[in-house]
Scaffold this active site. Sequence first.
Site: not given
Length: 553
Positions: A51, A252, A262
């Site tokens: 994204e 992850r 983020k």
Amino acid sequence: MAQAQEGDRFEKKEENSAPREKQLHFIEQIIADDEKSGKFGGRVHTRFPPEPNGYLHIGHAKSICLNYAMATENNGLFNLRFDDTNPAKEETEYVESILTDVRWLGADWQDRLCFASDYFQQMYDYAVDLIKKGKAYVCDMTAEEMSDLFARMKAGEFPDGSKTLRAKIDMASPNFNMRDPVMYRIVHAEHHRTGSAWKIYPMYDWAHGLEDSIEGITHSICTLEFENHRPLYDWFLDQLGVYHPQQIEFARLNLTYTVMSKRKLLELVKGGYVSGWDDPRRPTICGLRRRGYTPESVRAFCRAIGVAKFNSTIDVTVLENAVREDLNRTALRRMGVLRPLKLVIDNYPEGETEWLDAVNNPENPADGVRKVPFSKVLYIEQEDFMEDAPKKYFRLTPGREVRLRYAYFVTCDSCVKDEEGRVTEVHCHYDPATRGGDAPDGRKVRGTIHWVSAEHARDAQVRLYDRLFSVENPDSASNPLDYKEYLNPESLEVIAHAKVEPALADGAAPGSAHYQFERIGYFYPDTESTAGNPVFNRTVSLKDTWAKVAQKG
Ligand code: ATP
Ligand code: MG
């Protein structure tokens, strides 16, 4: 006596822990399963779906390397797809940086650059299809209201509303994601590609499977948090009766001594805690690149850590070792003195300069040799002289002989001190017969030290980086304060006037080469560096100094 052996570093090879290709194991497993089931007819088509709401970090690199390897190892295809479905947080700046970073990592999407926003019309048509089938409906509740009002709704208190579009699945499902999830929400914002054409935007779970389906993706690899979204991923595709990729989850990447969210990475920039997204202390791809990490080292790291089905935290030393190993093979050796101390060779002729041969990279003879100027007055490291030294100190102390790298044996005679007792100058004499580094009579010295000719030395700014946080998991519950409280106040040390050999200053343009400052570490010209004002970032020290600290207890 951790210092005792430092003089011997030239001769020692870096410890090599050849990365086992753990990544391949995960991929082979999937392919073997496919072969058994006959699914996808041997076809492999993966994607990396960022994204564009931030810069990529080392966790994304793991995903990129996995998806790219999965495709290339199996004659497959790889898409770079921007999951640009939320105009409120997305920016073209992020798109540009992601393109740069993925390209730098070496994942080649060829002509397969995709944007989810290109499918908005098709997604809309699919949604209309579901509405017609009675599988989706418009509702006026926000997701937050839903949990509060759930019980009353179940009791039939409210009529069907009309402000979000929701899938009609099962409000009583034990899986929250299946309780009539929102498919579309209203957002009045400028989209970076579609402008103001759309007032409604698809939610992740609705959009993602469609993006995969439209692109013909086979294996939709995502992180473990999406495991209980998979029934929904499957439901949407099944209801539409369209091509159905398979979602596969993996753990992850988490790294010690850093944060990877983020939101936090953005907060550190906005709050001025770091110099920017590409601050060399950060786990961002642009930060690692600026610090001197190579694409090869990042890829080797991703292969070595493997892919698991459970979450864990990788020690940052694994990443540091990966770049050490790569730079040991490729970096040009140079001499630079970080904390200079004058060394005067009393019996060396005044005003004379010799240009000595120095090997550029013992790991790669093709890199050849360069000439290094030598003269009567040199700079050495302050820590390479000790007036009153223990026996195992194999460097300069009165009466002891050492080798000057590429030059001569010198024996220390005395030192000069200022009023405060600080050593300002060391005096020695040299043996002219030892030029090039060996004594004809076969006598040995235990230590070799680096140096720079004072007359020819060039000034450089050197930035020594350490871990951004002083605790292993700044994010974890065991560290109760806000993560910013754990920032390491000593994560950056600037040395304003290091002394470097001319070849280093001449090769100080950003990106020109990776260097090993002999006996010190690996360095890379900063983006602000010029030949006139060289600035070097320490990528990593030669040895893992933290391991030494841990060993000493
Ligand atoms: P968010 O979705 O909260 O904005 P994100 O880190 O998931 O943040 P995306 O742009 O959605 O960002 O991520 C793109 C891809 O990278 C996804 O497929 C995601 O699974 C993967 N990814 C993100 N972070 C990691 C990580 N730490 N380790 C491995 N893969 C990751
Ligand atoms: Mg995400």
